[in-house]
Write an enzyme that holds these catalytic residues in place. Structure first.
Site, PDB file in Angstrom:
ATOM      1  N   HIS A  86       3.229  59.866 -39.697  1.00 15.98           N
ATOM      2  CA  HIS A  86       2.999  58.557 -39.068  1.00 15.98           C
ATOM      3  C   HIS A  86       2.695  58.758 -37.580  1.00 15.98           C
ATOM      4  O   HIS A  86       3.350  58.197 -36.705  1.00 15.98           O
ATOM      5  CB  HIS A  86       4.196  57.617 -39.240  1.00 15.98           C
ATOM      6  CG  HIS A  86       4.383  57.144 -40.654  1.00 15.98           C
ATOM      7  ND1 HIS A  86       5.576  56.644 -41.112  1.00 15.98           N
ATOM      8  CD2 HIS A  86       3.526  57.077 -41.699  1.00 15.98           C
ATOM      9  CE1 HIS A  86       5.458  56.315 -42.390  1.00 15.98           C
ATOM     10  NE2 HIS A  86       4.223  56.566 -42.755  1.00 15.98           N
TER      11      HIS A  86
ATOM     12  N   HIS B  34      -1.440  53.083 -53.425  1.00 14.35           N
ATOM     13  CA  HIS B  34      -1.156  52.741 -52.024  1.00 14.35           C
ATOM     14  C   HIS B  34      -2.308  53.279 -51.188  1.00 14.35           C
ATOM     15  O   HIS B  34      -2.793  54.384 -51.431  1.00 14.35           O
ATOM     16  CB  HIS B  34       0.178  53.391 -51.650  1.00 14.35           C
ATOM     17  CG  HIS B  34       0.619  53.258 -50.239  1.00 14.35           C
ATOM     18  ND1 HIS B  34       0.328  52.181 -49.430  1.00 14.35           N
ATOM     19  CD2 HIS B  34       1.364  54.093 -49.454  1.00 14.35           C
ATOM     20  CE1 HIS B  34       0.884  52.351 -48.246  1.00 14.35           C
ATOM     21  NE2 HIS B  34       1.510  53.509 -48.234  1.00 14.35           N
TER      22      HIS B  34
ATOM     23  N   GLU C  87      -2.461  54.032 -47.879  1.00 15.82           N
ATOM     24  CA  GLU C  87      -2.194  54.815 -46.671  1.00 15.82           C
ATOM     25  C   GLU C  87      -2.868  56.183 -46.784  1.00 15.82           C
ATOM     26  O   GLU C  87      -2.947  56.774 -47.860  1.00 15.82           O
ATOM     27  CB  GLU C  87      -0.685  54.959 -46.474  1.00 15.82           C
ATOM     28  CG  GLU C  87      -0.285  55.350 -45.079  1.00 15.82           C
ATOM     29  CD  GLU C  87       1.221  55.250 -44.858  1.00 15.82           C
ATOM     30  OE1 GLU C  87       1.661  55.477 -43.720  1.00 15.82           O
ATOM     31  OE2 GLU C  87       1.961  54.952 -45.816  1.00 15.82           O
TER      32      GLU C  87
ATOM     33  N   ASP D 113      -2.261  59.231 -46.206  1.00 12.88           N
ATOM     34  CA  ASP D 113      -1.665  60.440 -46.780  1.00 12.88           C
ATOM     35  C   ASP D 113      -1.831  60.475 -48.297  1.00 12.88           C
ATOM     36  O   ASP D 113      -1.664  61.532 -48.911  1.00 12.88           O
ATOM     37  CB  ASP D 113      -0.193  60.572 -46.395  1.00 12.88           C
ATOM     38  CG  ASP D 113       0.614  59.321 -46.676  1.00 12.88           C
ATOM     39  OD1 ASP D 113       0.132  58.216 -46.374  1.00 12.88           O
ATOM     40  OD2 ASP D 113       1.747  59.437 -47.169  1.00 12.88           O
TER      41      ASP D 113
ATOM     42  N   HIS E 128       6.230  50.841 -49.230  1.00 14.75           N
ATOM     43  CA  HIS E 128       6.628  50.228 -47.983  1.00 14.75           C
ATOM     44  C   HIS E 128       5.487  49.514 -47.263  1.00 14.75           C
ATOM     45  O   HIS E 128       5.644  49.094 -46.104  1.00 14.75           O
ATOM     46  CB  HIS E 128       7.239  51.286 -47.052  1.00 14.75           C
ATOM     47  CG  HIS E 128       6.261  52.341 -46.597  1.00 14.75           C
ATOM     48  ND1 HIS E 128       5.973  52.542 -45.259  1.00 14.75           N
ATOM     49  CD2 HIS E 128       5.487  53.213 -47.277  1.00 14.75           C
ATOM     50  CE1 HIS E 128       5.104  53.506 -45.130  1.00 14.75           C
ATOM     51  NE2 HIS E 128       4.793  53.942 -46.343  1.00 14.75           N
TER      52      HIS E 128
ATOM     53  N   ASP F   5       5.536  55.707 -52.856  1.00 17.32           N
ATOM     54  CA  ASP F   5       6.425  56.055 -51.747  1.00 17.32           C
ATOM     55  C   ASP F   5       7.891  55.771 -52.022  1.00 17.32           C
ATOM     56  O   ASP F   5       8.743  56.139 -51.204  1.00 17.32           O
ATOM     57  CB  ASP F   5       5.985  55.323 -50.473  1.00 17.32           C
ATOM     58  CG  ASP F   5       4.896  56.076 -49.733  1.00 17.32           C
ATOM     59  OD1 ASP F   5       4.845  57.311 -49.854  1.00 17.32           O
ATOM     60  OD2 ASP F   5       4.091  55.443 -49.037  1.00 17.32           O
TER      61      ASP F   5
ATOM     62  N   TYR G 286      14.540  59.895 -45.619  1.00 11.26           N
ATOM     63  CA  TYR G 286      13.315  59.186 -45.978  1.00 11.26           C
ATOM     64  C   TYR G 286      13.598  57.697 -46.128  1.00 11.26           C
ATOM     65  O   TYR G 286      12.883  56.847 -45.582  1.00 11.26           O
ATOM     66  CB  TYR G 286      12.783  59.785 -47.277  1.00 11.26           C
ATOM     67  CG  TYR G 286      11.435  59.294 -47.735  1.00 11.26           C
ATOM     68  CD1 TYR G 286      10.269  59.982 -47.388  1.00 11.26           C
ATOM     69  CD2 TYR G 286      11.308  58.173 -48.534  1.00 11.26           C
ATOM     70  CE1 TYR G 286       9.029  59.557 -47.826  1.00 11.26           C
ATOM     71  CE2 TYR G 286      10.068  57.735 -48.976  1.00 11.26           C
ATOM     72  CZ  TYR G 286       8.940  58.434 -48.619  1.00 11.26           C
ATOM     73  OH  TYR G 286       7.714  58.003 -49.052  1.00 11.26           O
TER      74      TYR G 286
ATOM     75  N   HIS H 156       5.579  61.815 -52.684  1.00 11.43           N
ATOM     76  CA  HIS H 156       6.005  62.877 -51.767  1.00 11.43           C
ATOM     77  C   HIS H 156       7.220  63.568 -52.357  1.00 11.43           C
ATOM     78  O   HIS H 156       8.127  62.916 -52.878  1.00 11.43           O
ATOM     79  CB  HIS H 156       6.396  62.321 -50.390  1.00 11.43           C
ATOM     80  CG  HIS H 156       5.269  61.758 -49.599  1.00 11.43           C
ATOM     81  ND1 HIS H 156       4.203  62.514 -49.168  1.00 11.43           N
ATOM     82  CD2 HIS H 156       5.041  60.498 -49.133  1.00 11.43           C
ATOM     83  CE1 HIS H 156       3.374  61.756 -48.482  1.00 11.43           C
ATOM     84  NE2 HIS H 156       3.857  60.523 -48.454  1.00 11.43           N
TER      85      HIS H 156
END
Length: 401
Positions: free
Chosen positions: A23, A79, A81, A83, A145, A164, A192, A225
């Site tokens: 992030h 998701h 994002e 990553d 999230h 996530d 996390y 992850h």
């Protein structure tokens, strides 16, 4: 390279042993991470998620060793994002006509980041995608999230792909929870949760109960992850329910920064008083200017109360303390108590400002805080010990001033 998780599912992600920041510079990782992508083969084949952009070409090359790209029928983006989606442009340049199944918010995210008009297919909770031999069932999970997040469930293999949720930033040679160091796994899982999911705890609890109400058998949980949960996979679900319920242990954490050691001596003396009043309590001290803030936030998450101290500089607090207070405000910890302290030489505004910021962050501030002029003498040290003992008594009586 990929490897088989079941007869029909392969892990095709990337283990990143080197990354230490996430992030941007916000989240620190001491044990690396992994970007987990999954290939599901039935009569039809689906790719679930991708990897971070810097590994895009490597991801596509390895995926081609696992399967002819033309044999991929569907892409699922749980998701948007980067990553998880960063390799999509490289992949879609080779199979541009493949449909991407995701939430409406995920479409906004992917279009906003990559400016491509791919064949997006919007899905909602309960929608299904047939792979012929089994189905993927989609479950929206907004704010777990990001607003675009979702899970998907594979019916035949009874696997929940949770993106996530239930993950950790942990690089490891082995991919399953029963094959890794359990202490490391727990440390990374709670860190996390504390740093990423804490602000959404009410939604976490609601979504988990919603999923459990579906009575879907779960034999494996595959996050995006870290480690895959195959041995007693619901253990992490039940742990999340505990963490989501304003988790706290019998721990008091003292956070401070100091200019000429006066505030440090106060912190150590307050800790002495706390320990004297409650020998069973875990007391931890962190100079926040010299500590890993991601680790510190995990300790705050575990604590039932915190003390925050700073010297006064330029009629305010030290910048490292201000940054930690802002971090805590964003994480929105619940049902935790606090007090402020600090040494000063001239004006002494820091303690009042810290108390205000703690209240703004949702902490119950138990008193007006403790200020000591200059470097504490023997009487000042005794006062700190006394206040430490008194703080514990206030915790016991639940008095909020």
């Amino acid at each position: 390279m990929g490897f088989r998780i079941t007869d029909t599912v392969s892990w095709v992600g990337k283990v990143d042993w080197e990354t230490r920041k996430f992030h941007g510079e916000e989240y620190t990782m001491q044990r690396g991470t992994s970007y987990n992508a999954y290939l599901v083969r039935g009569g039809k084949t689906a790719l679930i998620d991708a990897v971070w952009g810097p590994f895009a070409e490597e991801f596509v090359e390895n995926l081609q060793k696992e399967i002819d790209l033309d044999e991929i029928d569907f892409i699922v983006a749980n998701h948007g994002e980067t990553d998880h989606s960063g390799a999509l442009p490289a992949l879609m340049s080779r199979i541009s006509d493949r449909p991407i199944y995701c939430t409406a918010n995920c479409i906004k995210s992917l279009k906003g980041q990559y400016h491509q008009d791919w064949d997006f297919r919007t899905v909602k909770t309960g929608d299904k995608l047939s792979l012929e031999s089994q189905e993927l069932i989609f479950i929206e999970a907004p704010m777990l999230h990001w607003p675009d997040s979702m899970f998907c469930y594979l019916t035949g293999d009874k696997i929940l792909f949770s993106n996530d949720a239930f993950g950790q930033h942990l690089a490891a040679e082995h991919r399953f929870n029963d094959l890794v160091d359990q202490a490391e796994l727990y440390q990374e899982a709670i860190k996390y949760y504390a740093n990423i999911l804490t602000p959404f705890s009410m939604l976490v609890e609601k979504k988990i109960k919603e999923i459990l109400a579906l009575n879907l058998p779960v034999e494996m949980i595959c996050p995006s992850h870290g480690i895959i949960w195959r041995q007693d996979p619901l253990q992490i679900v039940n742990t999340y329910l505990k963490w989501a319920a304003a988790w706290q242990e019998n721990q008091i954490t003292i956070l401070y920064d100091t200019m000429w050691n006066g505030t440090r001596r106060m912190a150590e003396s307050l800790a002495e008083g706390i320990h004297a009043a409650d020998p069973s309590a875990t007391v931890k001290l962190y100079n926040v200017a010299r500590s890993d803030k991601t680790e510190v936030m995990a300790e705050v998450f575990k604590s039932r109360a915190i003390l925050v101290g700073s010297s006064t500089i330029n009629r305010g607090m030290l910048s490292s303390v201000a940054a930690v207070l802002e971090e805590m405000r964003g994480l929105a910890f619940k049902k935790k108590k606090a007090m402020a302290f600090g040494a000063y030489g001239w004006s002494g505004e820091a303690v009042r400002q810290i108390s205000q910021r703690l209240g703004d962050a949702g902490f119950a501030v138990l008193n007006d805080g403790l200020r000591l002029l200059w470097n504490p003498d023997d009487g000042g040290i005794e006062e700190c010990v006394r206040v430490g003992k008194s703080f514990v008594e206030q915790l016991k009586s639940d008095v909020v001033s």
